[in-house]
Design an enzyme around this catalytic site. Structure first.
Site, PDB file in Angstrom:
ATOM      1  N   CYS A  54       6.908  -0.681 -15.292  1.00  0.00           N
ATOM      2  CA  CYS A  54       6.834  -1.625 -14.182  1.00  0.00           C
ATOM      3  C   CYS A  54       7.050  -3.046 -14.683  1.00  0.00           C
ATOM      4  O   CYS A  54       6.482  -3.435 -15.704  1.00  0.00           O
ATOM      5  CB  CYS A  54       5.478  -1.525 -13.497  1.00  0.00           C
ATOM      6  SG  CYS A  54       5.343  -2.597 -12.050  1.00  0.00           S
ATOM      7  N   CYS A  58       0.399  -7.183 -14.511  1.00  0.00           N
ATOM      8  CA  CYS A  58      -1.025  -7.098 -14.181  1.00  0.00           C
ATOM      9  C   CYS A  58      -1.832  -6.784 -15.449  1.00  0.00           C
ATOM     10  O   CYS A  58      -1.607  -5.760 -16.100  1.00  0.00           O
ATOM     11  CB  CYS A  58      -1.266  -6.026 -13.132  1.00  0.00           C
ATOM     12  SG  CYS A  58      -0.140  -6.184 -11.724  1.00  0.00           S
ATOM     13  N   CYS A  61      -3.442  -3.261 -16.212  1.00  0.00           N
ATOM     14  CA  CYS A  61      -2.706  -2.026 -15.925  1.00  0.00           C
ATOM     15  C   CYS A  61      -1.941  -1.457 -17.105  1.00  0.00           C
ATOM     16  O   CYS A  61      -1.252  -2.175 -17.831  1.00  0.00           O
ATOM     17  CB  CYS A  61      -1.744  -2.284 -14.768  1.00  0.00           C
ATOM     18  SG  CYS A  61      -0.946  -0.776 -14.186  1.00  0.00           S
ATOM     19  N   CYS A  98      -2.283  10.644  -1.378  1.00  0.00           N
ATOM     20  CA  CYS A  98      -1.751   9.327  -1.692  1.00  0.00           C
ATOM     21  C   CYS A  98      -0.795   9.415  -2.862  1.00  0.00           C
ATOM     22  O   CYS A  98      -1.086  10.089  -3.848  1.00  0.00           O
ATOM     23  CB  CYS A  98      -2.898   8.384  -2.074  1.00  0.00           C
ATOM     24  SG  CYS A  98      -4.266   8.441  -0.915  1.00  0.00           S
ATOM     25  N   CYS A 129      -0.324   8.694   2.390  1.00  0.00           N
ATOM     26  CA  CYS A 129      -0.501   7.306   1.975  1.00  0.00           C
ATOM     27  C   CYS A 129       0.401   7.065   0.780  1.00  0.00           C
ATOM     28  O   CYS A 129       0.521   7.942  -0.078  1.00  0.00           O
ATOM     29  CB  CYS A 129      -1.962   7.058   1.589  1.00  0.00           C
ATOM     30  SG  CYS A 129      -2.256   5.430   0.877  1.00  0.00           S
ATOM     31  N   CYS A 189      -4.511   0.124   3.570  1.00  0.00           N
ATOM     32  CA  CYS A 189      -5.545   0.421   2.592  1.00  0.00           C
ATOM     33  C   CYS A 189      -5.454  -0.713   1.585  1.00  0.00           C
ATOM     34  O   CYS A 189      -4.445  -0.856   0.904  1.00  0.00           O
ATOM     35  CB  CYS A 189      -5.227   1.780   1.958  1.00  0.00           C
ATOM     36  SG  CYS A 189      -6.210   2.165   0.513  1.00  0.00           S
ATOM     37  N   ARG A 261     -13.958   2.688  -0.075  1.00  0.00           N
ATOM     38  CA  ARG A 261     -13.746   3.766  -1.035  1.00  0.00           C
ATOM     39  C   ARG A 261     -14.193   3.397  -2.443  1.00  0.00           C
ATOM     40  O   ARG A 261     -13.837   2.374  -2.988  1.00  0.00           O
ATOM     41  CB  ARG A 261     -12.270   4.166  -1.077  1.00  0.00           C
ATOM     42  CG  ARG A 261     -12.042   5.313  -2.082  1.00  0.00           C
ATOM     43  CD  ARG A 261     -10.611   5.758  -2.164  1.00  0.00           C
ATOM     44  NE  ARG A 261     -10.157   6.245  -0.888  1.00  0.00           N
ATOM     45  CZ  ARG A 261      -8.982   5.952  -0.359  1.00  0.00           C
ATOM     46  NH1 ARG A 261      -8.147   5.177  -0.993  1.00  0.00           N
ATOM     47  NH2 ARG A 261      -8.632   6.440   0.802  1.00  0.00           N
TER      48      ARG A 261
END
Length: 317
Positions: A54, A58, A61, A98, A129, A189, A261
């Protein structure tokens, strides 16, 4: 939905965080009981349909191409693999499936493949999702047309702290995508991560952003950072259990009708800690052995926990 408040001030939220713990939990639990069955937990399963490589940075991550976390890059999964994983999740009792792809934003071609996957999930009778990064208005509309139920796009942390965690995009980019998703009529979400070096004020600000959206996100994941070796945040200090539970309680008070959640980091939470989170207003978990690239609680452990607490997983049949 007119009784929902969308104009929380930072001062009001900070006051909630500053309440004596027992008073805060009593308030949160009372609101929780008014809106939900306190002994039901919604279960979702999560599948990584495209791992790693990616372009975002971040700091927490493992999937960023900027960090060397030893993660193998993978191509987008085949439809058949996704179908099998979704069927397995359904058999285990998950009601929502998801799918996450490590993209900055999907190309239109890759979006078409994800739409095929969404249709397979829907055909199994499950809610769908996806989390695919930033979306344009037209892409959101396409996903709505495909029958997508939920789009996940976390704001991660407060707008003030955001650039300390991520520099490859702006906080406003997150809000724009959420807006596109809501305009398209897809459920949102969206939540964040605790343990990114933020202050209590940052937690209040993050929850304020979520609670003051025109529509509260339907699902609010509160994650506990799982420090990943090889990422800039590998040595981050975790918030205390009490501070984490407080954040769950405040989220419940601010967004009374949203599902809160308990997401990443559950593996490190004791049964008592999780029980306190459920009491404070959490009523959804990820169920299954892995969350994108971090381990999750095993199913048998979860079954024992729910049984011990007298909690039923939502079942639609």
């Amino acid at each position: 939905m007119s009784d929902l408040k969308h104009d929380w001030t930072l001062e009001e939220i900070n006051q909630l965080f500053a309440m004596p713990f027992n008073d805060l939990l009593f308030k949160a639990h009372s609101i929780h009981r008014e809106n939900f069955d306190p002994n039901k937990v919604q279960v979702s399963s999560l599948l990584n349909i495209k791992t790693g490589a990616c372009p975002e940075d971040c700091s927490y991550c493992s999937q960023s191409s900027k960090h060397d976390s030893g993660l193998e890059r993978e191509k987008l999964m085949q439809i058949q693999q996704v179908k099998e994983a979704a069927k397995k999740a359904k058999d285990l009792g998950s009601e929502r499936f998801c799918m996450g792809a490590a993209w900055r934003n999907p190309t239109d071609k890759s979006l078409d493949l994800v739409i095929e996957m969404i249709k397979e999930v829907k055909d199994l009778g499950m809610e769908s999702c996806v989390t695919l990064g930033m979306l344009s208005e037209s892409q959101a509309a396409k996903l709505k047309e495909a029958g997508l139920d939920y789009y996940n796009h976390n704001i991660d942390t407060s707008k003030e702290h955001y650039s300390n965690v991520i520099t490859t995009r702006e906080f406003q980019d997150r809000l724009d995508t959420i807006d596109h998703v809501q305009q398209a009529g897809i459920n949102v979400c969206s939540g964040g991560i605790l343990g990114l070096g933020e202050t209590v004020e940052d937690r209040a600000s993050m929850l304020q952003t979520l609670a003051n959206m025109d529509q509260h996100p339907n699902s609010v994941p509160i994650n506990l950072l799982v420090p990943v070796p090889g990422t800039p945040f590998e040595t981050m200090e975790k918030p205390s259990d009490i501070d984490f539970i407080r954040s769950i309680a405040v989220a419940r008070i601010l967004m009374p009708k949203s599902v809160v959640r308990l997401s990443a980091g559950r593996t490190d939470m004791s049964e008592t800690m999780q029980a306190s989170c459920f009491f404070a207003g959490a009523n959804s978990v990820f169920y299954g052995d892995e969350l994108l690239t971090t381990p999750n609680v095993t199913q048998s452990k979860d079954e024992a926990l729910f049984k011990g607490l007298g909690i039923n997983m939502h079942q639609h049949h």
